[in-house]
Design a protein around this motif. Structure first.
Motif, PDB file in Angstrom:
ATOM      1  N   ARG A 221      41.153  50.299  36.507  1.00  8.62           N
ATOM      2  CA  ARG A 221      40.363  50.153  37.797  1.00  8.62           C
ATOM      3  C   ARG A 221      38.982  50.099  37.760  1.00  8.62           C
ATOM      4  O   ARG A 221      38.220  49.428  38.388  1.00  8.62           O
ATOM      5  CB  ARG A 221      41.084  51.363  38.875  1.00  8.62           C
ATOM      6  CG  ARG A 221      42.526  51.109  39.119  1.00  8.62           C
ATOM      7  CD  ARG A 221      42.977  50.033  39.778  1.00  8.62           C
ATOM      8  NE  ARG A 221      42.318  49.632  41.039  1.00  8.62           N
ATOM      9  CZ  ARG A 221      42.680  48.483  41.633  1.00  8.62           C
ATOM     10  NH1 ARG A 221      43.090  47.665  41.051  1.00  8.62           N
ATOM     11  NH2 ARG A 221      42.115  48.316  42.939  1.00  8.62           N
TER      12      ARG A 221
ATOM     13  N   GLN B 211      40.953  55.330  31.414  1.00 13.28           N
ATOM     14  CA  GLN B 211      40.376  54.842  32.836  1.00 13.28           C
ATOM     15  C   GLN B 211      38.750  54.569  33.051  1.00 13.28           C
ATOM     16  O   GLN B 211      38.469  54.074  34.054  1.00 13.28           O
ATOM     17  CB  GLN B 211      40.833  55.830  33.867  1.00 13.28           C
ATOM     18  CG  GLN B 211      42.314  55.778  34.110  1.00 13.28           C
ATOM     19  CD  GLN B 211      42.715  54.349  34.758  1.00 13.28           C
ATOM     20  OE1 GLN B 211      42.215  53.797  35.785  1.00 13.28           O
ATOM     21  NE2 GLN B 211      43.900  53.905  34.250  1.00 13.28           N
TER      22      GLN B 211
ATOM     23  N   CYS C  32      45.524  45.519  35.001  1.00  9.12           N
ATOM     24  CA  CYS C  32      44.846  45.772  36.485  1.00  9.12           C
ATOM     25  C   CYS C  32      44.981  47.499  36.574  1.00  9.12           C
ATOM     26  O   CYS C  32      44.612  47.845  37.881  1.00  9.12           O
ATOM     27  CB  CYS C  32      45.801  45.092  37.429  1.00  9.12           C
ATOM     28  SG  CYS C  32      45.560  43.538  37.324  1.00  9.12           S
ATOM     29  N   LYS C  33      45.708  48.266  35.784  1.00 12.85           N
ATOM     30  CA  LYS C  33      45.818  49.738  36.002  1.00 12.85           C
ATOM     31  C   LYS C  33      44.533  50.437  35.503  1.00 12.85           C
ATOM     32  O   LYS C  33      44.213  51.393  35.946  1.00 12.85           O
ATOM     33  CB  LYS C  33      46.842  50.494  35.349  1.00 12.85           C
ATOM     34  CG  LYS C  33      48.211  49.946  36.115  1.00 12.85           C
ATOM     35  CD  LYS C  33      49.373  50.643  35.299  1.00 12.85           C
ATOM     36  CE  LYS C  33      50.631  49.981  36.124  1.00 12.85           C
ATOM     37  NZ  LYS C  33      51.988  50.500  35.337  1.00 12.85           N
TER      38      LYS C  33
ATOM     39  N   LEU D 171      40.905  43.880  41.147  1.00 14.62           N
ATOM     40  CA  LEU D 171      40.247  44.792  40.461  1.00 14.62           C
ATOM     41  C   LEU D 171      38.746  45.068  41.046  1.00 14.62           C
ATOM     42  O   LEU D 171      38.133  43.946  41.338  1.00 14.62           O
ATOM     43  CB  LEU D 171      39.968  44.465  38.909  1.00 14.62           C
ATOM     44  CG  LEU D 171      41.003  44.575  38.177  1.00 14.62           C
ATOM     45  CD1 LEU D 171      40.702  44.104  36.690  1.00 14.62           C
ATOM     46  CD2 LEU D 171      41.551  45.829  37.617  1.00 14.62           C
TER      47      LEU D 171
END
Length: 102
Positions: free
Chosen positions: A45, A22, A42-43, A68
């Protein structure tokens, strides 16, 4: 953090292994990444900069990417995104630094 797999055989299904990262700010992908892989991208962020090298992504995939929140740079080399859509981006997303090679 940066990850560049743009000159490898990483495919859509492989991108799920990046989802725990992340803190990733830069991602480079190539060849075998399609619109299907964009869901995993797209995860991530906190991505600010994405490089697509000869990926068959389309306008639909681009639409997802634009969600995003921190994306400021997008590099597109030989994708399937239409010129009309790219022209539209300069108006709808003026903060986005766009680099395109056909």
């Amino acid at each position: 953090e940066e990850v560049d797999v743009s000159n490898t055989n990483v495919r859509d299904d492989d991108l799920v292994y990046l989802e725990p990262m992340q803190g990733l700010r830069y991602l480079g992908v190539g060849f075998d990444v399609t619109d299907d892989g964009i869901d995993s991208i797209c995860k991530l962020r906190n991505l600010e900069d994405i490089f697509f090298n000869s990926c068959p992504i389309t306008n639909d995939g681009l639409k997802k990417l634009l969600e995003l929140p921190h994306l400021t740079r997008l590099h597109l080399v030989q994708t399937n995104i239409s010129g009309d859509r790219l022209d539209e981006l300069t108006v709808t997303h003026p903060h986005l630094e766009l680099s395109v090679v056909y």
